[in-house]
Design a protein around this motif. Structure first.
Motif, PDB file in Angstrom:
ATOM      1  N   ILE A  51       0.844  -1.188   0.000  1.00 28.61           N
ATOM      2  CA  ILE A  51       0.000   0.000   0.000  1.00 28.61           C
ATOM      3  C   ILE A  51       0.883   1.244   0.000  1.00 28.61           C
ATOM      4  CG2 ILE A  51      -1.941  -1.113   1.154  1.00 28.61           C
ATOM      5  CD1 ILE A  51      -1.005   0.115   3.779  1.00 28.61           C
ATOM      6  N   GLY A  52       0.259   2.388  -0.305  1.00 27.39           N
ATOM      7  CA  GLY A  52       0.966   3.664  -0.254  1.00 27.39           C
ATOM      8  C   GLY A  52       1.622   4.001  -1.573  1.00 27.39           C
ATOM      9  N   ASP A  53       1.996   5.302  -1.703  1.00 23.03           N
ATOM     10  CA  ASP A  53       2.626   5.769  -2.931  1.00 23.03           C
ATOM     11  C   ASP A  53       4.091   6.089  -2.724  1.00 23.03           C
ATOM     12  OD1 ASP A  53       2.693   8.115  -1.506  1.00 23.03           O
ATOM     13  OD2 ASP A  53       1.384   9.249  -2.847  1.00 23.03           O
ATOM     14  N   GLY A  54       4.652   5.699  -1.571  1.00 20.23           N
ATOM     15  CA  GLY A  54       6.042   6.021  -1.267  1.00 20.23           C
ATOM     16  C   GLY A  54       7.006   5.332  -2.215  1.00 20.23           C
ATOM     17  N   HIS A  55       8.102   6.036  -2.549  1.00 19.27           N
ATOM     18  CA  HIS A  55       9.118   5.471  -3.430  1.00 19.27           C
ATOM     19  C   HIS A  55      10.412   5.219  -2.671  1.00 19.27           C
ATOM     20  CE1 HIS A  55       6.684   5.965  -6.999  1.00 19.27           C
ATOM     21  NE2 HIS A  55       6.398   7.184  -6.606  1.00 19.27           N
ATOM     22  N   SER A  56      10.351   5.264  -1.359  1.00 20.79           N
ATOM     23  CA  SER A  56      11.530   5.043  -0.531  1.00 20.79           C
ATOM     24  C   SER A  56      11.279   3.847   0.379  1.00 20.79           C
ATOM     25  CB  SER A  56      11.835   6.297   0.290  1.00 20.79           C
ATOM     26  OG  SER A  56      12.867   6.064   1.203  1.00 20.79           O
ATOM     27  N   ASN A  57      10.576   4.068   1.473  1.00 22.38           N
ATOM     28  CA  ASN A  57      10.234   2.971   2.369  1.00 22.38           C
ATOM     29  C   ASN A  57       9.038   2.192   1.815  1.00 22.38           C
ATOM     30  OD1 ASN A  57      12.258   3.550   4.333  1.00 22.38           O
ATOM     31  ND2 ASN A  57      11.046   5.325   4.918  1.00 22.38           N
ATOM     32  N   VAL A  58       8.838   0.998   2.360  1.00 22.18           N
ATOM     33  CA  VAL A  58       7.845   0.072   1.827  1.00 22.18           C
ATOM     34  C   VAL A  58       6.824  -0.239   2.915  1.00 22.18           C
ATOM     35  CG1 VAL A  58       7.489  -2.186   0.756  1.00 22.18           C
ATOM     36  CG2 VAL A  58       9.624  -0.932   0.348  1.00 22.18           C
ATOM     37  N   ASP A 127      -9.066   3.333   9.315  1.00 23.49           N
ATOM     38  CA  ASP A 127     -10.122   3.352   8.310  1.00 23.49           C
ATOM     39  C   ASP A 127     -10.245   4.768   7.774  1.00 23.49           C
ATOM     40  OD1 ASP A 127     -12.291   2.918   6.695  1.00 23.49           O
ATOM     41  OD2 ASP A 127     -13.763   2.912   8.338  1.00 23.49           O
ATOM     42  N   GLY A 128      -9.475   5.035   6.735  1.00 26.70           N
ATOM     43  CA  GLY A 128      -9.482   6.382   6.188  1.00 26.70           C
ATOM     44  C   GLY A 128      -9.093   6.382   4.729  1.00 26.70           C
ATOM     45  N   THR A 129      -8.864   7.568   4.190  1.00 28.28           N
ATOM     46  CA  THR A 129      -8.588   7.756   2.768  1.00 28.28           C
ATOM     47  C   THR A 129      -7.354   8.621   2.589  1.00 28.28           C
ATOM     48  OG1 THR A 129     -10.949   7.646   2.244  1.00 28.28           O
ATOM     49  CG2 THR A 129      -9.500   8.628   0.588  1.00 28.28           C
ATOM     50  N   VAL A 130      -6.424   8.177   1.747  1.00 29.90           N
ATOM     51  CA  VAL A 130      -5.289   8.995   1.336  1.00 29.90           C
ATOM     52  C   VAL A 130      -5.576   9.499  -0.074  1.00 29.90           C
ATOM     53  CG1 VAL A 130      -2.816   9.033   0.848  1.00 29.90           C
ATOM     54  CG2 VAL A 130      -3.689   7.723   2.797  1.00 29.90           C
ATOM     55  N   MET A 227      -0.110  16.399   1.074  1.00 22.25           N
ATOM     56  CA  MET A 227      -1.433  15.799   1.194  1.00 22.25           C
ATOM     57  C   MET A 227      -1.380  14.281   1.097  1.00 22.25           C
ATOM     58  SD  MET A 227      -4.995  16.652  -0.859  1.00 22.25           S
ATOM     59  CE  MET A 227      -4.948  18.387  -0.466  1.00 22.25           C
ATOM     60  N   GLY A 228      -0.488  13.738   0.273  1.00 23.39           N
ATOM     61  CA  GLY A 228      -0.388  12.292   0.114  1.00 23.39           C
ATOM     62  C   GLY A 228       0.135  11.571   1.336  1.00 23.39           C
ATOM     63  N   ASN A 229       0.636  12.308   2.325  1.00 21.68           N
ATOM     64  CA  ASN A 229       1.056  11.700   3.585  1.00 21.68           C
ATOM     65  C   ASN A 229       0.063  11.975   4.704  1.00 21.68           C
ATOM     66  OD1 ASN A 229       3.337  10.221   2.981  1.00 21.68           O
ATOM     67  ND2 ASN A 229       4.728  11.960   3.210  1.00 21.68           N
ATOM     68  N   LEU A 230      -1.159  12.304   4.326  1.00 20.77           N
ATOM     69  CA  LEU A 230      -2.232  12.499   5.292  1.00 20.77           C
ATOM     70  C   LEU A 230      -3.348  11.510   5.007  1.00 20.77           C
ATOM     71  CD1 LEU A 230      -2.514  16.407   5.243  1.00 20.77           C
ATOM     72  CD2 LEU A 230      -1.088  14.997   6.729  1.00 20.77           C
ATOM     73  N   MET A 231      -3.929  10.957   6.054  1.00 19.94           N
ATOM     74  CA  MET A 231      -5.111  10.113   5.901  1.00 19.94           C
ATOM     75  C   MET A 231      -6.314  10.882   6.410  1.00 19.94           C
ATOM     76  SD  MET A 231      -5.895   6.251   7.278  1.00 19.94           S
ATOM     77  CE  MET A 231      -4.879   5.508   5.992  1.00 19.94           C
ATOM     78  N   PHE A 232      -7.347  10.952   5.590  1.00 22.39           N
ATOM     79  CA  PHE A 232      -8.560  11.690   5.939  1.00 22.39           C
ATOM     80  C   PHE A 232      -9.641  10.737   6.423  1.00 22.39           C
ATOM     81  CE2 PHE A 232      -6.271  14.645   3.323  1.00 22.39           C
ATOM     82  CZ  PHE A 232      -6.592  15.881   3.838  1.00 22.39           C
ATOM     83  N   ALA A 233     -10.497  11.242   7.299  1.00 20.56           N
ATOM     84  CA  ALA A 233     -11.609  10.457   7.831  1.00 20.56           C
ATOM     85  C   ALA A 233     -12.514   9.982   6.698  1.00 20.56           C
ATOM     86  CB  ALA A 233     -12.393  11.288   8.839  1.00 20.56           C
ATOM     87  N   PRO A 234     -13.187   8.845   6.859  1.00 15.28           N
ATOM     88  CA  PRO A 234     -13.967   8.248   5.771  1.00 15.28           C
ATOM     89  C   PRO A 234     -15.319   8.898   5.531  1.00 15.28           C
ATOM     90  CG  PRO A 234     -14.079   6.855   7.699  1.00 15.28           C
ATOM     91  CD  PRO A 234     -13.125   7.958   8.036  1.00 15.28           C
ATOM     92  N   GLN A 235     -15.607   9.988   6.209  1.00 14.59           N
ATOM     93  CA  GLN A 235     -16.860  10.699   5.968  1.00 14.59           C
ATOM     94  C   GLN A 235     -16.608  12.200   6.091  1.00 14.59           C
ATOM     95  OE1 GLN A 235     -16.718   8.528   8.877  1.00 14.59           O
ATOM     96  NE2 GLN A 235     -15.790  10.292   9.899  1.00 14.59           N
ATOM     97  N   ALA A 236     -17.486  12.995   5.428  1.00 10.59           N
ATOM     98  CA  ALA A 236     -17.388  14.448   5.519  1.00 10.59           C
ATOM     99  C   ALA A 236     -17.825  14.881   6.921  1.00 10.59           C
ATOM    100  CB  ALA A 236     -18.259  15.086   4.442  1.00 10.59           C
ATOM    101  N   PRO A 237     -17.331  16.044   7.371  1.00  9.73           N
ATOM    102  CA  PRO A 237     -16.441  16.983   6.679  1.00  9.73           C
ATOM    103  C   PRO A 237     -14.990  16.511   6.670  1.00  9.73           C
ATOM    104  CG  PRO A 237     -16.866  17.767   8.895  1.00  9.73           C
ATOM    105  CD  PRO A 237     -17.729  16.551   8.715  1.00  9.73           C
ATOM    106  N   ALA A 238     -14.193  17.159   5.824  1.00  9.53           N
ATOM    107  CA  ALA A 238     -12.784  16.794   5.711  1.00  9.53           C
ATOM    108  C   ALA A 238     -12.088  16.956   7.055  1.00  9.53           C
ATOM    109  CB  ALA A 238     -12.112  17.665   4.655  1.00  9.53           C
ATOM    110  N   ARG A 239     -11.429  15.879   7.486  1.00  3.35           N
ATOM    111  CA  ARG A 239     -10.710  15.892   8.760  1.00  3.35           C
ATOM    112  C   ARG A 239      -9.507  14.970   8.650  1.00  3.35           C
ATOM    113  NH1 ARG A 239     -10.954  12.467  13.196  1.00  3.35           N
ATOM    114  NH2 ARG A 239     -12.742  11.343  12.290  1.00  3.35           N
ATOM    115  N   VAL A 240      -8.338  15.446   9.097  1.00  2.18           N
ATOM    116  CA  VAL A 240      -7.126  14.629   9.050  1.00  2.18           C
ATOM    117  C   VAL A 240      -7.191  13.590  10.159  1.00  2.18           C
ATOM    118  CG1 VAL A 240      -4.625  14.617   9.302  1.00  2.18           C
ATOM    119  CG2 VAL A 240      -5.740  16.444   7.998  1.00  2.18           C
ATOM    120  N   LEU A 241      -7.230  12.316   9.746  1.00  2.88           N
ATOM    121  CA  LEU A 241      -7.284  11.201  10.690  1.00  2.88           C
ATOM    122  C   LEU A 241      -5.893  10.833  11.183  1.00  2.88           C
ATOM    123  CD1 LEU A 241      -9.395   9.164  11.858  1.00  2.88           C
ATOM    124  CD2 LEU A 241      -8.792   7.659   9.940  1.00  2.88           C
TER     125      LEU A 241
END
Length: 367
Positions: A51-58, A127-130, A227-241
């Motif tokens: 998972i994830g979009d990182g190109h360094s760590n796995v 349980d969130g969204t990147v 932004m790609g290193n933040l996980m947002f809550a799975p429902q609105a409003p936008a909140r950093v989980l």
């Protein structure tokens, strides 16, 4: 989709199979199983998915029975000195979690390199969204896109407000001289991680060294805040989980994070770079860079006049970091990488060109 059968290259069943490979695998199923058993984490066979979009760590999502875990490890050895320190990264998150920073819970740390070839740690899944190249439905309205942008800034402001003057957190870095050390350290990293000559690196380094800002108060610096290193809550409003990927965290100048965030933030009409990992912010509704900067200034009261210096630093460092990835790819140390590594032949000079523009150097980064 979760995998249950090793592919024999990235994931192998046991250490005997791992030792037959020319390049070490990233997961050894029986070794991870034994580590989980020792900590009574789940029962039964493993399933996994990278998972994830990182190109360094796995990072892998691991499932075992009805339980899920996230395993984070460095890339294949050999590793550059002082980078990919998973033990330290886990410690940083434990300390920040105690202070209310939204980070995953650390479940276990393995310092024994004989298990996977490098240290690794386990953390709880969330349980969130990147947000990367697609916008989740619950955050797709114009109102929620704006709220997402504001949440990115607000989480950074909250991080930078943490008191770092005492306790164990104060041991994470030396804020005095932070900016000068960054320039010196990354200059050295270029010299040991490149196979080609790009004179713009030295040219920008010289400008950075001659124009060091005086710096402000000390803060926790994430080092890869986007932004790609933040996980947002799975429902609105936008909140950093949760804030993810703390490998480069230290104590230093908070404007280093703001410079990185804004220099790598995608908006309409700006050049694309290898660091554009959340391209959706080019779409309508997301705040432009200028609005992000103004919100941060309003919330912190900091003088942002020298921000272009920090933006140049961010892109120059990113070019050097990406060059290390490109060199590892050239050496065959990233056999699964068929896109990002080869793209950096042109991508690194592009980052240097943009860094030079922020520095106001005539002719950009081309030499």
């Amino acid at each position: 989709m979760m995998q249950t059968v090793p592919d024999g290259v990235e994931v192998v069943a046991d250490r005997e199979r791992a030792e037959r490979l020319d390049a070490p695998p990233l997961l050894v199923v029986d070794a991870v199983t034994a580590f989980l058993d020792a900590r009574r984490l789940g029962r039964g066979p493993l399933a996994w998915r990278r998972i994830g979009d990182g190109h360094s760590n796995v990072t892998y999502l691991i499932r075992r029975g009805g339980d899920s875990f996230v395993l984070r490890r460095g890339p294949r050895p050999p590793l550059p000195r002082s980078t990919h320190d998973m033990v330290r990264e886990a410690r940083v998150q434990r300390l920040l979690r105690e202070r209310g920073v939204p980070v995953p819970e650390i479940l276990g740390v393995c310092e024994d390199e004989s298990v996977l070839g490098v240290p690794f740690y386990l953390m709880s899944p969330l349980d969130g969204t990147v947000i990367t190249d697609t916008v989740p439905a619950h955050l797709s309205s114009a109102e929620q896109r704006g709220a997402t942008s504001r949440a990115v800034v607000d989480a950074l402001v909250a991080l930078h407000r943490i008191d770092v003057s005492g306790g164990e957190l104060a041991s994470l870095g030396r804020p005095e001289g932070y900016l000068a050390r960054q320039v010196e350290r990354f200059t050295g990293l270029w010299e040991i991680n490149t196979t080609r000559s790009l004179p713009a690196v030295e040219r920008i380094a010289d400008w950075l060294g001659r124009n060091l800002p005086t710096g402000g108060r000390a803060a926790v610096v994430h080092g890869d805040y986007r932004m790609g290193n933040l996980m947002f809550a799975p429902q609105a409003p936008a909140r950093v989980l949760a804030i993810l990927d703390w490998e480069m965290a230290t104590l230093g100048d908070p404007l280093a994070d703001l410079g990185y965030l804004t220099a790598t933030y995608a908006e309409p009409g700006t050049p694309r770079t290898p660091l554009e990992l959340t391209p959706v912010t080019r779409e309508p509704g997301y705040l432009p860079r200028a609005r992000l900067i103004e919100r941060y200034r309003a919330e912190t009261g900091l003088d942002l006049t020298p921000l272009p210096w920090y933006q140049a630093l961010a892109l120059w460092k990113a070019a050097i970091f990406c060059e290390a990835i490109h060199t590892r790819w050239l050496r065959g140390e990233r056999p699964e990488d068929t896109g990002f590594g080869p793209s950096l032949e042109a991508g690194v000079p592009r980052l240097l060109d943009l860094a030079a523009r922020y520095a106001g150097l005539a002719g950009g980064g081309r030499d």
